[in-house]
Design a protein around this motif. Sequence first.
Motif, PDB file in Angstrom:
ATOM      1  N   ALA A  15      65.786  87.298 -15.837  1.00 48.51           N
ATOM      2  CA  ALA A  15      67.152  87.770 -15.973  1.00 48.51           C
ATOM      3  C   ALA A  15      68.014  86.575 -15.603  1.00 48.51           C
ATOM      4  O   ALA A  15      67.636  85.791 -14.732  1.00 48.51           O
ATOM      5  N   SER A  16      69.160  86.391 -16.270  1.00 48.95           N
ATOM      6  CA  SER A  16      69.888  85.157 -16.001  1.00 48.95           C
ATOM      7  C   SER A  16      71.370  85.244 -16.289  1.00 48.95           C
ATOM      8  O   SER A  16      71.785  86.041 -17.143  1.00 48.95           O
ATOM      9  N   THR A  17      72.121  84.376 -15.606  1.00 47.00           N
ATOM     10  CA  THR A  17      73.533  84.191 -15.944  1.00 47.00           C
ATOM     11  C   THR A  17      73.665  83.027 -16.927  1.00 47.00           C
ATOM     12  O   THR A  17      74.759  82.572 -17.184  1.00 47.00           O
TER      13      THR A  17
ATOM     14  N   ASN B 280      72.339  83.488  -6.649  1.00 44.66           N
ATOM     15  CA  ASN B 280      71.198  84.335  -6.276  1.00 44.66           C
ATOM     16  C   ASN B 280      70.564  83.820  -4.993  1.00 44.66           C
ATOM     17  O   ASN B 280      69.601  84.360  -4.495  1.00 44.66           O
ATOM     18  N   LEU B 281      71.117  82.672  -4.493  1.00 46.17           N
ATOM     19  CA  LEU B 281      70.879  82.140  -3.166  1.00 46.17           C
ATOM     20  C   LEU B 281      69.495  81.565  -2.909  1.00 46.17           C
ATOM     21  O   LEU B 281      69.023  81.530  -1.764  1.00 46.17           O
ATOM     22  N   ALA B 282      68.817  81.067  -3.941  1.00 45.71           N
ATOM     23  CA  ALA B 282      67.506  80.444  -3.732  1.00 45.71           C
ATOM     24  C   ALA B 282      67.627  78.941  -3.548  1.00 45.71           C
ATOM     25  O   ALA B 282      66.878  78.339  -2.771  1.00 45.71           O
TER      26      ALA B 282
ATOM     27  N   LEU C 286      75.954  69.096  -7.748  1.00 41.90           N
ATOM     28  CA  LEU C 286      76.579  69.610  -8.972  1.00 41.90           C
ATOM     29  C   LEU C 286      75.458  70.173  -9.841  1.00 41.90           C
ATOM     30  O   LEU C 286      74.642  69.430 -10.377  1.00 41.90           O
ATOM     31  N   THR C 287      75.424  71.459  -9.974  1.00 40.19           N
ATOM     32  CA  THR C 287      74.273  72.176 -10.518  1.00 40.19           C
ATOM     33  C   THR C 287      74.229  72.292 -12.031  1.00 40.19           C
ATOM     34  O   THR C 287      73.152  72.539 -12.589  1.00 40.19           O
ATOM     35  N   GLY C 288      75.396  72.153 -12.705  1.00 43.01           N
ATOM     36  CA  GLY C 288      75.391  72.336 -14.154  1.00 43.01           C
ATOM     37  C   GLY C 288      76.339  71.380 -14.874  1.00 43.01           C
ATOM     38  O   GLY C 288      77.330  70.922 -14.309  1.00 43.01           O
TER      39      GLY C 288
HETATM   40  N1  F0G Z   1      75.102  76.757 -10.123  1.00 49.15           N
HETATM   41  C1  F0G Z   1      74.698  77.042 -11.383  1.00 49.15           C
HETATM   42  C2  F0G Z   1      75.226  76.212 -12.493  1.00 49.15           C
HETATM   43  C3  F0G Z   1      73.784  78.111 -11.616  1.00 49.15           C
HETATM   44  O1  F0G Z   1      73.374  78.370 -12.855  1.00 49.15           O
HETATM   45  C4  F0G Z   1      73.340  78.899 -10.529  1.00 49.15           C
HETATM   46  C5  F0G Z   1      72.432  80.045 -10.708  1.00 49.15           C
HETATM   47  C6  F0G Z   1      73.793  78.537  -9.232  1.00 49.15           C
HETATM   48  C7  F0G Z   1      74.667  77.464  -9.060  1.00 49.15           C
HETATM   49  C8  F0G Z   1      73.367  79.320  -7.992  1.00 49.15           C
HETATM   50  O2  F0G Z   1      72.072  78.969  -7.607  1.00 49.15           O
HETATM   51  O3  F0G Z   1      71.131  81.233  -7.671  1.00 49.15           O
HETATM   52  O4  F0G Z   1      69.965  79.438  -6.446  1.00 49.15           O
HETATM   53  O5  F0G Z   1      72.099  80.361  -5.571  1.00 49.15           O
HETATM   54  N2  F0G Z   1      72.096  80.466 -11.836  1.00 49.15           N
HETATM   55  C9  F0G Z   1      71.157  81.530 -12.096  1.00 49.15           C
HETATM   56  C10 F0G Z   1      70.887  81.711 -13.538  1.00 49.15           C
HETATM   57  C11 F0G Z   1      71.470  82.804 -11.402  1.00 49.15           C
HETATM   58  O6  F0G Z   1      70.418  82.785 -13.929  1.00 49.15           O
HETATM   59  O7  F0G Z   1      71.083  80.764 -14.285  1.00 49.15           O
HETATM   60  P1  F0G Z   1      71.251  80.057  -6.767  1.00 49.15           P
END
Ligand code: F0G
Length: 462
Positions: free
Chosen positions: A154-156, A260-262, A395-397
């Motif tokens: 499941a995902s965002t 989702n805090l992992a 920076l996650t994305g």
């Molecule tokens: N930043 C981005 C760009 C994300 O896609 C997510 C989570 C987070 C931060 C948060 O990371 O869940 O480990 O606390 N994305 C998930 C998804 C939920 O389904 O793509 P997290």
Amino acid sequence: MKVATHHLRCTECTTVISKDEVSSNFRCPLCNGLYEVVYSWTNAAAGPDSRLPNPSALRWLWQERRSSTMPVDQSGVWRFRDLLPIVDDLEKVITLREGNTPLYDLPRCAKAAGIDWLLAKHQGMNPTGSFKDTGMTAALSVASQRGFEWVACASTGNTSAAMAAYAARAGLRSIVFIPEGKIAWGKLSQSMDYGALTIQLKTDFDGCVKILGELVKQFPIYLLNSVNPYRLEGQKTPAFELVEQMEWQVPEHVIVPGGNLANSSALAKGFAEMRELGLIPRTPKISIIQAEGANPLYRSLQENGGESFTPVVANTRATAIRIGNPASWRKAVNALRTTGGWCDQVTEQEIALAKAEIGAEGVGCEPASAVTLAGLKKLVAQGKISTEERVVLILTGHTLKDSAYTIDYHRNELFSDAEKAQLSPGEQLQHAALRKPPIVLDADPSLVLRTLESHMHQPQPA
Ligand code: F0G
């Protein structure tokens, strides 16, 4: 006889099981807790007879591998494989050469936040554009070597994009469950492009998780959400890369977005393992920032210090973290407690401003990633981070993940009138200085010239 390279330990009741005993939803049958992967050296005290790998030998090995042409060495995850021995056959790992992401300095954002020195570890520079690739190469390689045909999440949007890509590389079949109309187009396009079966459910992310939770109990489908502890073994490796890129210096503070805090607990695990192995003298503080409209962890800490948890109905334009009932909240509370970090929340306007400031550095990121800079400003203003501390934003994305958000912002069409009215005159000036709306002109050279002249006379922003 094969020696077990690792076990799984419940992070709540500490029951340890072998890797083959784990249930399809990765939950502890005794307490419903989540697992973490543990190794012979986990929490092992350094001592003469300890089987700890030698730290300087590790550093040398990891450096040597940078010049190798082997896929496992070119991967910024498997280059550190000595600390995640989770697969039986290294030849068969599924890799897109993930990791090896850049560490950028952000001088103007540092000034905006009121600190001397700021870096950004850009996980958006991964093959599918987000940090999820580091977790997916690990967990998908486990799924592949355990003979699963179907995988699901499941995902965002980012987990689904990464899973679809790695499953395609492995020749596995993938199913993604996404909340209809609630994820960014860029991400939706990816799961389709990489060949996944894309199911848009008329619910939110939390609703998708519930449906999938039932499905994995009935079908032989391998679950790849971050409740899967192998995801975190991959996602801990940016901590290794980061200190290696800083010549084994440790920053005082690392700031991550919380959905989702992992991810926060994965990084905390990576830093803790490096300290246990004598690779670093201490771990940095790890702080978690949430959007005000999706802030269940922040609320839990405010209301009861993280002892209990109440889900919320999440609503934020930072759609990647639009999550109301995060699975790994206890792991996140633990990461904050063990590293001494903070949790804070930021508004939609603060997120948009921070995203534009990171864009103006020529780096860019998706909205959810920008909560890190917005949160840093608050922590500095509250005196929780001092000006000389070395801070790293995760920076996650990638900015291309949500181009609609960027275009709406620069066209000043992102906020409602009510949200615009909440801005102070100073904030309105900050946004106005950063907005670069496109200029539409008739193809008249003199008109173009006059327009350019009017811009060329404007002072360059400081
Ligand atoms: N930043 C981005 C760009 C994300 O896609 C997510 C989570 C987070 C931060 C948060 O990371 O869940 O480990 O606390 N994305 C998930 C998804 C939920 O389904 O793509 P997290």
